[in-house]
Design a protein around this motif. Structure first.
Motif, PDB file in Angstrom:
ATOM      1  N   GLY A   1      -6.139-119.949 -29.119  1.00 43.02           N
ATOM      2  CA  GLY A   1      -6.589-118.338 -29.164  1.00 43.02           C
ATOM      3  C   GLY A   1      -7.812-118.180 -28.276  1.00 43.02           C
ATOM      4  N   GLU A   2      -9.085-119.537 -28.556  1.00 46.23           N
ATOM      5  CA  GLU A   2     -10.077-118.809 -27.473  1.00 46.23           C
ATOM      6  C   GLU A   2      -9.429-119.597 -26.643  1.00 46.23           C
ATOM      7  OE1 GLU A   2     -13.093-120.574 -29.564  1.00 46.23           O
ATOM      8  OE2 GLU A   2     -13.208-120.155 -31.248  1.00 46.23           O
ATOM      9  N   GLU A   3      -9.145-120.783 -26.052  1.00 42.01           N
ATOM     10  CA  GLU A   3      -8.692-120.670 -24.651  1.00 42.01           C
ATOM     11  C   GLU A   3      -8.130-120.364 -24.051  1.00 42.01           C
ATOM     12  OE1 GLU A   3     -10.965-123.295 -23.604  1.00 42.01           O
ATOM     13  OE2 GLU A   3     -11.638-123.446 -24.584  1.00 42.01           O
TER      14      GLU A   3
ATOM     15  N   MET B   1      -8.303-114.236 -18.550  1.00 41.49           N
ATOM     16  CA  MET B   1      -9.925-113.639 -17.645  1.00 41.49           C
ATOM     17  C   MET B   1     -10.016-114.066 -16.685  1.00 41.49           C
ATOM     18  SD  MET B   1     -10.162-111.111 -20.149  1.00 41.49           S
ATOM     19  CE  MET B   1     -11.165-109.878 -19.028  1.00 41.49           C
ATOM     20  N   ALA B   2      -9.668-115.245 -16.556  1.00 46.24           N
ATOM     21  CA  ALA B   2      -9.869-115.876 -15.812  1.00 46.24           C
ATOM     22  C   ALA B   2      -8.816-115.906 -14.580  1.00 46.24           C
ATOM     23  CB  ALA B   2     -10.063-117.574 -15.305  1.00 46.24           C
ATOM     24  N   CYS B   3      -7.692-115.018 -14.896  1.00 44.95           N
ATOM     25  CA  CYS B   3      -6.433-115.006 -14.034  1.00 44.95           C
ATOM     26  C   CYS B   3      -7.103-114.091 -13.609  1.00 44.95           C
ATOM     27  CB  CYS B   3      -5.432-115.304 -14.678  1.00 44.95           C
ATOM     28  SG  CYS B   3      -4.826-117.089 -14.808  1.00 44.95           S
ATOM     29  N   LYS B   4      -7.833-112.480 -14.663  1.00 42.26           N
ATOM     30  CA  LYS B   4      -7.454-111.484 -14.214  1.00 42.26           C
ATOM     31  C   LYS B   4      -8.706-111.776 -13.101  1.00 42.26           C
ATOM     32  CE  LYS B   4     -10.209-109.053 -16.263  1.00 42.26           C
ATOM     33  NZ  LYS B   4     -11.504-108.403 -15.219  1.00 42.26           N
ATOM     34  N   ASP B   5      -9.739-112.412 -13.470  1.00 46.21           N
ATOM     35  CA  ASP B   5     -11.198-112.315 -12.480  1.00 46.21           C
ATOM     36  C   ASP B   5     -10.266-113.520 -11.266  1.00 46.21           C
ATOM     37  OD1 ASP B   5     -12.637-111.166 -13.704  1.00 46.21           O
ATOM     38  OD2 ASP B   5     -13.175-112.584 -14.818  1.00 46.21           O
ATOM     39  N   ASN B   6      -9.517-113.932 -11.096  1.00 45.92           N
ATOM     40  CA  ASN B   6      -8.541-114.837  -9.585  1.00 45.92           C
ATOM     41  C   ASN B   6     -10.023-115.580  -9.569  1.00 45.92           C
ATOM     42  OD1 ASN B   6      -6.677-115.389  -7.733  1.00 45.92           O
ATOM     43  ND2 ASN B   6      -7.524-114.226  -6.353  1.00 45.92           N
ATOM     44  N   ASP B   7     -10.512-116.195 -10.036  1.00 47.52           N
ATOM     45  CA  ASP B   7     -11.565-117.511  -9.848  1.00 47.52           C
ATOM     46  C   ASP B   7     -10.682-118.732  -9.800  1.00 47.52           C
ATOM     47  OD1 ASP B   7     -13.348-119.397 -10.235  1.00 47.52           O
ATOM     48  OD2 ASP B   7     -14.941-117.854 -11.241  1.00 47.52           O
TER      49      ASP B   7
ATOM     50  N   SER C   1     -12.122-120.995 -12.524  1.00 49.16           N
ATOM     51  CA  SER C   1     -12.369-121.312 -13.676  1.00 49.16           C
ATOM     52  C   SER C   1     -10.727-120.951 -14.268  1.00 49.16           C
ATOM     53  CB  SER C   1     -12.727-119.538 -13.706  1.00 49.16           C
ATOM     54  OG  SER C   1     -14.050-119.618 -13.787  1.00 49.16           O
ATOM     55  N   ILE C   2      -9.845-120.616 -13.623  1.00 48.40           N
ATOM     56  CA  ILE C   2      -8.322-121.342 -13.728  1.00 48.40           C
ATOM     57  C   ILE C   2      -8.336-122.657 -14.214  1.00 48.40           C
ATOM     58  CG2 ILE C   2      -5.861-120.315 -12.825  1.00 48.40           C
ATOM     59  CD1 ILE C   2      -6.836-117.906 -11.518  1.00 48.40           C
ATOM     60  N   SER C   3      -8.302-123.384 -13.024  1.00 45.66           N
ATOM     61  CA  SER C   3      -8.146-124.462 -13.325  1.00 45.66           C
ATOM     62  C   SER C   3      -8.640-125.343 -14.249  1.00 45.66           C
ATOM     63  CB  SER C   3      -8.387-125.600 -12.276  1.00 45.66           C
ATOM     64  OG  SER C   3      -7.738-124.524 -10.733  1.00 45.66           O
ATOM     65  N   ASN C   4     -10.051-124.784 -14.806  1.00 44.75           N
ATOM     66  CA  ASN C   4     -11.330-125.679 -15.744  1.00 44.75           C
ATOM     67  C   ASN C   4     -10.405-124.616 -17.209  1.00 44.75           C
ATOM     68  OD1 ASN C   4     -12.957-127.374 -15.404  1.00 44.75           O
ATOM     69  ND2 ASN C   4     -13.603-125.591 -13.453  1.00 44.75           N
ATOM     70  N   GLU C   5     -10.018-123.631 -17.573  1.00 45.29           N
ATOM     71  CA  GLU C   5      -9.630-122.843 -18.790  1.00 45.29           C
ATOM     72  C   GLU C   5      -8.137-123.402 -19.014  1.00 45.29           C
ATOM     73  OE1 GLU C   5     -11.059-122.087 -20.877  1.00 45.29           O
ATOM     74  OE2 GLU C   5     -13.589-121.107 -19.138  1.00 45.29           O
TER      75      GLU C   5
ATOM     76  N   ASP D   1      -8.465-126.349 -20.336  1.00 45.49           N
ATOM     77  CA  ASP D   1      -9.150-126.891 -21.471  1.00 45.49           C
ATOM     78  C   ASP D   1      -8.161-126.430 -22.752  1.00 45.49           C
ATOM     79  OD1 ASP D   1     -11.416-127.143 -20.641  1.00 45.49           O
ATOM     80  OD2 ASP D   1     -12.626-125.062 -21.145  1.00 45.49           O
ATOM     81  N   LEU D   2      -7.184-125.556 -21.746  1.00 43.00           N
ATOM     82  CA  LEU D   2      -5.409-125.294 -23.328  1.00 43.00           C
ATOM     83  C   LEU D   2      -4.154-126.442 -23.408  1.00 43.00           C
ATOM     84  CD1 LEU D   2      -4.108-122.454 -23.979  1.00 43.00           C
ATOM     85  CD2 LEU D   2      -3.624-122.221 -22.165  1.00 43.00           C
ATOM     86  N   ILE D   3      -4.557-126.658 -21.840  1.00 45.25           N
ATOM     87  CA  ILE D   3      -3.280-128.198 -22.316  1.00 45.25           C
ATOM     88  C   ILE D   3      -3.882-128.699 -22.759  1.00 45.25           C
ATOM     89  CG2 ILE D   3      -2.602-129.811 -20.346  1.00 45.25           C
ATOM     90  CD1 ILE D   3      -2.289-127.752 -18.623  1.00 45.25           C
ATOM     91  N   TYR D   4      -4.948-129.274 -22.915  1.00 45.16           N
ATOM     92  CA  TYR D   4      -5.642-130.282 -24.404  1.00 45.16           C
ATOM     93  C   TYR D   4      -5.698-129.682 -25.640  1.00 45.16           C
ATOM     94  CZ  TYR D   4      -9.300-132.333 -27.026  1.00 45.16           C
ATOM     95  OH  TYR D   4      -9.391-132.782 -27.878  1.00 45.16           O
ATOM     96  N   HIS D   5      -6.208-128.454 -25.783  1.00 44.24           N
ATOM     97  CA  HIS D   5      -6.001-127.969 -26.705  1.00 44.24           C
ATOM     98  C   HIS D   5      -4.512-127.382 -27.440  1.00 44.24           C
ATOM     99  CE1 HIS D   5     -10.241-127.225 -26.093  1.00 44.24           C
ATOM    100  NE2 HIS D   5     -10.222-127.392 -27.513  1.00 44.24           N
ATOM    101  N   LEU D   6      -3.626-127.414 -26.013  1.00 40.36           N
ATOM    102  CA  LEU D   6      -2.228-127.164 -27.039  1.00 40.36           C
ATOM    103  C   LEU D   6      -1.805-128.972 -27.599  1.00 40.36           C
ATOM    104  CD1 LEU D   6      -0.522-125.389 -24.113  1.00 40.36           C
ATOM    105  CD2 LEU D   6      -0.474-124.413 -26.831  1.00 40.36           C
TER     106      LEU D   6
END
Length: 120
Positions: free
Chosen positions: A65-67, A73-79, A82-86, A89-94
């Motif tokens: 949920g956190e990731e 938010m990274a996508c919203k900010d178009n960073d 950060s998008i790649s990093n997040e 992180d999401l793939i790892y936790h999945l």
């Protein structure tokens, strides 16, 4: 089973034979899942993966949920960084959640493959 050989770096091993030194990016998620599986069978002291697997569903799902929120938010900010990093992180936790639930990464890949075939 690889799309191209251009990612390969060749090295000479101790037996004087040529071998590939690098892995294609397409295999990284599968290798990550293998590492998570290895940690589940052979825990390492101070391993974050083992911490998550020991804590169980509540901790693992909370991290997803956190990731997910951080990825959004990274996508919203178009960073892009950060998008790649997040996303990583999401793939790892999945994958940790999959391991904890007894679902193989290859099962997920098989679903994706079947969807690709059905959409052509």
């Amino acid at each position: 089973g690889e799309k191209s050989c251009f990612f390969n770096e060749i090295q000479i091993n101790k037996n004087n034979k040529k071998e590939k030194k690098t892995t294609p990016f397409s295999n990284i998620c599968s290798e990550l899942f293998q590492t998570i599986n290895e940690r589940s069978m052979n825990p390492l002291e101070k391993s974050y993966t083992n911490h998550l697997l020991t804590k169980g569903n509540n901790t693992i799902l909370k991290k997803i949920g956190e990731e997910s929120a951080e990825f959004i938010m990274a996508c919203k900010d178009n960073d892009k960084n950060s998008i790649s990093n997040e996303a990583a992180d999401l793939i790892y936790h999945l994958q940790v959640a999959l391991m904890h639930s007894g679902v193989e990464w290859r099962d997920v890949l098989a679903v994706l493959e079947s969807r690709r075939k059905n959409n052509n």
